[in-house]
Design an enzyme around this catalytic site. Structure first.
Site, PDB file in Angstrom:
ATOM      1  CG  HIS A   1      -2.009  -0.877   1.280  1.00  0.00           C
ATOM      2  ND1 HIS A   1      -1.871  -2.248   1.346  1.00  0.00           N
ATOM      3  CD2 HIS A   1      -3.355  -0.631   1.274  1.00  0.00           C
ATOM      4  CE1 HIS A   1      -3.076  -2.802   1.382  1.00  0.00           C
ATOM      5  NE2 HIS A   1      -3.991  -1.848   1.340  1.00  0.00           N
TER       6      HIS A   1
ATOM      7  CG  ASN B   1       4.322  -4.166   2.920  1.00  0.00           C
ATOM      8  OD1 ASN B   1       3.858  -3.067   3.179  1.00  0.00           O
ATOM      9  ND2 ASN B   1       3.546  -5.232   2.742  1.00  0.00           N
TER      10      ASN B   1
ATOM     11  CD  GLU C   1      11.281  19.537  -3.563  1.00  0.00           C
ATOM     12  OE1 GLU C   1      10.115  19.932  -3.380  1.00  0.00           O
ATOM     13  OE2 GLU C   1      12.284  20.283  -3.464  1.00  0.00           O
TER      14      GLU C   1
ATOM     15  CG  ASP D   1       7.770  22.515  -6.095  1.00  0.00           C
ATOM     16  OD1 ASP D   1       8.173  22.412  -4.914  1.00  0.00           O
ATOM     17  OD2 ASP D   1       7.537  23.609  -6.649  1.00  0.00           O
TER      18      ASP D   1
END
Length: 285
Positions: free
Chosen positions: A123, A154, A256, A262
């Site tokens: 997920h 996970n 980023e 952004d």
């Protein structure tokens, strides 16, 4: 008339020297209007829902918002808000299924696509973040919310970070979360792989998450300051990943640079710059 003209000339000179507010040009930050509270901090990749860019397709659910990548068969990023509003007593539904809201003609990853791959159906927005209603919890089991995730990543490292997020909520906080993945090639329980599902689903190399932590309140965006806690984590998608997610803390700026996104674009530039350059040093449990 002459005296009046002299008066206006002197007044004009004074206004120029004083930097008259009426004549100043003050740059304004563009006003961002979120399509959902889940993306109050911005649309990281400027995803759109018009279908012209299948690798950056905006999908809006009541429970979360994300950019889907048809070429990878996974989301690029998922953004959501966690608060006591979203936490209740609904049971885990485990109803993994294809997302019928994808555009007609697009391949829809099915619930058995990960079977035998050595990777979990991982997920992005976790099931336990949406327990207010059965419908909310069920929404997290759409396959458009999944990535091929190494089992230890996970079930241990990521599970610990998810539990910590909800611990913060139980302590009276609310959290804005953005999660994503990038790169090609991870290592699951069957070894290394670049794709699964006959090449239709890419296995990411890296999995990241950014948390913006606030005390409960109203007007959330206005309450974010240069002192707001930001947690940014970037982890390898391998079964050898360390259990302590705090080991992988980094900056939003670093994520980023790797992704081209952004992530906190709705914040004022000065606050955004400070927050995105900071590595969190707070508790991890």
């Amino acid at each position: 008339m002459l005296m009046r003209n002299r008066f206006y000339l002197v007044l004009a000179a004074v206004l120029v020297l004083a930097g008259c507010k009426e004549t100043e040009v003050i740059p304004q930050q563009p006003i961002y209007t979120p399509i959902s509270a889940h993306v109050a901090l911005g649309n990281p990749s400027q995803a759109t829902a018009d279908g012209t860019d299948p690798a950056n397709f905006l999908m809006v659910k009541d429970q979360y918002v994300f950019s889907y990548n048809r070429e990878r068969g996974t989301p690029n990023w998922v953004s959501w808000h966690v608060s006591r509003h979203w936490v209740g007593n609904a049971l885990r539904q485990d109803d993994f299924r294809a997302d019928a809201t994808l555009p007609a003609g697009w391949y829809r990853v099915g619930p058995s696509a990960y079977t035998g791959s050595g990777f979990d159906r991982g997920h992005n927005i976790p099931s336990a973040d949406r327990t207010r209603t059965v419908e909310d919890n069920s929404a997290t089991f759409l396959m458009t919310n999944m990535i091929p995730q190494a089992p230890n990543h996970n079930r241990v490292t990521w599970a610990s970070l998810e539990d910590y997020t909800r611990d913060l909520v139980r302590q009276g906080m609310e959290v804005y979360v953005i999660m994503g993945s990038y790169g090609i090639g991870g290592t699951g329980s069957n070894g290394a792989a670049t794709t699964i599902d006959k090449g239709r689903v890419a296995v990411p190399a890296m999995i990241w998450k950014v948390l913006v932590v606030l005390e409960e309140g109203e007007d959330d965006l206005q309450r974010i300051t240069a002192n707001t806690r930001i947690i940014a984590v970037n982890t390898p998608n391998t079964n050898q990943v360390l259990a302590d997610w705090g080991t992988y803390r980094t900056t939003v700026d670093a994520i980023e640079r790797e992704t081209g996104y952004d992530l906190l674009s709705a914040l004022p530039d000065q606050i955004e710059a400070v927050l995105e350059a900071r590595v969190d040093t707070g508790p991890t449990r």
